[in-house]
Write an enzyme that holds these catalytic residues in place. Sequence first.
Site, PDB file in Angstrom:
ATOM      1  N   HIS A 201       0.840  -1.199   0.000  1.00  0.00           N
ATOM      2  CA  HIS A 201       0.000   0.000   0.000  1.00  0.00           C
ATOM      3  C   HIS A 201       0.882   1.258   0.000  1.00  0.00           C
ATOM      4  CE1 HIS A 201      -2.756  -3.000   1.890  1.00  0.00           C
ATOM      5  NE2 HIS A 201      -3.608  -2.416   1.084  1.00  0.00           N
ATOM      6  N   ASP A 275      -4.628  -6.162  -7.999  1.00  0.00           N
ATOM      7  CA  ASP A 275      -4.807  -5.568  -6.682  1.00  0.00           C
ATOM      8  C   ASP A 275      -5.146  -4.093  -6.913  1.00  0.00           C
ATOM      9  OD1 ASP A 275      -4.891  -5.295  -3.934  1.00  0.00           O
ATOM     10  OD2 ASP A 275      -2.899  -6.120  -3.580  1.00  0.00           O
TER      11      ASP A 275
END
Length: 501
Positions: A201, A275
Amino acid sequence: MNLNQKIAQCFSPAAFIHDTEENYQAIEKLILEQEIGGLTFFHSRHSAAANFEKRAEVLDVSGTLEKMIALINRYQAISKTPLLISIDGEYGLAMRIEKTPQYPFAITLGAIKENATELIEEAGYRIGLDMKAAGIHLNLAPCSDVNTNPNNPVIGYRSFGTDPKQVAENSLAMYRGMKKAGIGACLKHFPGHGDTQVDSHLGLPVIQKTKEELEKEELLPFQVGIDQGIEMIMVGHLAAPALSSGKEIAASISREIITDLLKTEMGFQGLVISDALNMKAVANLFPEPGQLEWKAFHAGNDILCFSDHVKEGIEKIAENASEDEIEAVFDKIWKLKEKLGVLNFKKLEVQTFNWESHSAFQSKLAKEYVSIVSGKIDTVELRKLSGEGKLALQSFYDKEKSVFLQKLYQKFASELSSNSIEKAEKVIISLFVPSHKPLNKFGMDQETLAGIKSLAQAKSCILVHFGNPLALKHLGDLNEFEAVICGYQAFEEAQEVASFF
């Protein structure tokens, strides 16, 4: 449909349940103007992606489930083609929505001693039924990552364990359970996010292993799934230079990794989903809007999750992709929508959960995973010491009087609550670990950790650990405790089982 409309079916941007009316209307605009294929729901902007773990600390909003169902109805009502609705719910709807059934983390399920695959499949089935009732077609789970790095900041409790074969069996069982319930599922995060020290992230993790090493560990659960006919895999934002000619490029945008390795060499014929494309491991690499979406499509992704540049992404793919490529991807997505009943959308009503059945299942699971991980316990001796006022209890990070303590008071007589640690010969320590993520020693402060270690050195202690077992390493030498019981999570059902040692 024209080519742009077919490309739009690849896009599943983020939809936030708790948001402004202006942002709800922006989603409606995407549906009406770009004709996107689906939406991926998140609780709120505060809790999406990297910030999710802080949600419980900073956000407490009621009516999340009702609001999501109302939004699904609202968005489906205006979409020319029914939307594929997905959510990231590894341990059930509760990962994103309060007051819905929460199931154990993968690391907890991985500790089940008997009939693990059957019980994990049942957990997947129950998760699937909960999601189907809430209008979800696709759960972006389970993780097939092998947790070979205990310092991993992003996988840890999300992995079924450290053994590739066990991870393969358990993740496949969870996948099958969800499929049995009639929803889609996917193995993630290909080629395997377990041995990384960077959270994707926030940056790009790099796995420095040879291809042979990767095949024995990271790739094995995915290969097992492919051999068993799984239909969807999510590719992660992590680099494995041994799989991409030495380049440190995110797998999610690497044609070598997705098309050459996953599809050609490993034989995967299903759908590939990226993702979240807003994650910093890839999002910061392409300042030109739409370029990342094209790179991800060209690499071999069929569904583009959490794109922040839908319009530009469609345009870039239309400019660069061949008609045959677009048709092939569209065909796969359309067949998925048909298979999951997406095209037969009916207005949703809010369903009530069978909490009694859920609790019974939680108890069934807890009896299999709560375990003595070191030492042994003499219950007869504990009763004797309790009667003599020489058994004491000490709890850490227990915000309210726990079920565990209440059960012990009942078991060893209520006077136990007044026994002092100074006079005690033996102390039962219950530790409710504040966080399941490793940041800041799983949320445990140095003073508390030092106090537990000091107590274990001064007295004969039994440690009952309700939390991520990876946090045990911060408690010093476990041999200094007479026994250690791992409850894995603070579910009331787990606390009850732990009280019957």
